[in-house]
Design an enzyme around this catalytic site. Structure first.
Site, mmCIF file in Angstrom:
data_model
loop_
_atom_site.group_PDB
_atom_site.id
_atom_site.type_symbol
_atom_site.label_atom_id
_atom_site.label_comp_id
_atom_site.label_asym_id
_atom_site.label_seq_id
_atom_site.Cartn_x
_atom_site.Cartn_y
_atom_site.Cartn_z
ATOM 1 N N ASP A 195 -32.246 91.561 0.380
ATOM 2 C CA ASP A 195 -30.954 90.912 0.660
ATOM 3 C C ASP A 195 -31.027 89.377 0.705
ATOM 4 O O ASP A 195 -30.489 88.748 1.637
ATOM 5 C CB ASP A 195 -30.373 91.429 1.969
ATOM 6 C CG ASP A 195 -30.091 92.930 1.947
ATOM 7 O OD1 ASP A 195 -30.371 93.572 0.917
ATOM 8 O OD2 ASP A 195 -29.609 93.456 2.956
ATOM 9 N N LYS B 170 -27.136 98.577 -2.157
ATOM 10 C CA LYS B 170 -27.028 99.361 -0.932
ATOM 11 C C LYS B 170 -25.734 99.009 -0.200
ATOM 12 O O LYS B 170 -25.130 97.970 -0.464
ATOM 13 C CB LYS B 170 -28.243 99.139 -0.025
ATOM 14 C CG LYS B 170 -28.416 97.730 0.522
ATOM 15 C CD LYS B 170 -29.750 97.628 1.256
ATOM 16 C CE LYS B 170 -29.907 96.335 2.026
ATOM 17 N NZ LYS B 170 -28.969 96.186 3.153
ATOM 18 N N CYS C 250 -32.256 94.700 8.145
ATOM 19 C CA CYS C 250 -32.544 95.330 6.856
ATOM 20 C C CYS C 250 -34.024 95.337 6.502
ATOM 21 O O CYS C 250 -34.520 96.294 5.901
ATOM 22 C CB CYS C 250 -31.706 94.661 5.764
ATOM 23 S SG CYS C 250 -29.927 94.883 6.066
#
Length: 223
Positions: free
Chosen positions: A21, A122, A171
């Site tokens: 991310d 995701k 995450c």
């Protein structure tokens, strides 16, 4: 007489670098900024430059939410960063972030990329968040919707994964947990990660150590 080793008889460790991310909305000025988040970009780039030959696969996860995603406080009549139980899952009410096809969902422009990099999306389902790059947050294992990352790694015969990115306590943490559960040897590159809160960062580190995750730095990678 000593016979030379047959290189074909030596099992070679296969490694993947997972970049979690590294997106604009998680950078300073973004809608869900991680403190000092942009400082990891240069570290990640240096890993790629110094160890390009060491990784058989490089995977980038990308938070990719629909505009009506369940984790957005604006869609739930909730206060930002409050917690709401949604279908049995405690969900943090985040500010809207990483909306599909928005500038905030794009990777940081300074992040080095290559044509062979694999991108895994995701958080694409309206009704369930996904912290891990492997699967969503559903608490019942058979209900978890997978991203396909485990299959990608296993088809490439990956043995070890090196994880970095944002955020350490969310995450990155859950990606490391799932990687360990999938049977990979897991390294977390600490100086190539940043987190949201010191308390949850410390708790994540404790939990990951208990799962066998190895913490390392970009300058001491066991490659």
């Amino acid at each position: 007489e000593r016979r030379p080793h047959d290189p074909k008889a030596i099992a070679m460790t296969k490694r993947a670098l997972l970049l979690i991310d590294v997106q604009n909305d998680f950078m300073p000025g973004g809608s869900l900024a991680v403190p000092d988040g942009d400082s990891i970009v240069a570290v990640i780039n240096s890993i790629r430059e110094r160890h390009a030959a060491a990784f058989d696969l490089i995977v980038l996860s990308q938070d990719w939410h629909p505009h009506n995603h369940c984790s957005f406080y604006t869609n739930n009549g909730a206060e930002p960063f409050s917690v709401k139980n949604l279908d049995g899952v405690d969900q943090v009410m985040w500010p809207p972030h990483c909306v599909q096809d928005s500038p905030g969902a794009a990777f940081h422009p300074g992040l080095q990329r290559a044509p062979q990099d694999v991108v895994v999306l995701k958080g694409t389902h309206t009704g369930m968040d996904s912290y891990s790059a492997f699967a969503d947050n559903a608490t019942i294992p058979e209900k978890r919707q997978k991203t396909g990352l485990a299959d990608i790694l296993k088809k490439t015969s990956i043995d070890e994964v090196y994880v970095c990115g944002l955020a350490t306590d969310y995450c990155v943490n859950y990606t490391c947990q799932d990687a360990a559960s999938e049977g990979f040897k897991v390294y977390c590159i600490e100086d190539a990660c940043r987190g949201i809160d010191p308390k949850t960062i410390a708790k994540a580190r404790e939990d990951l150590l208990a799962r066998g995750v190895i913490f390392t730095t970009s300058t001491s990678l066991p490659l």
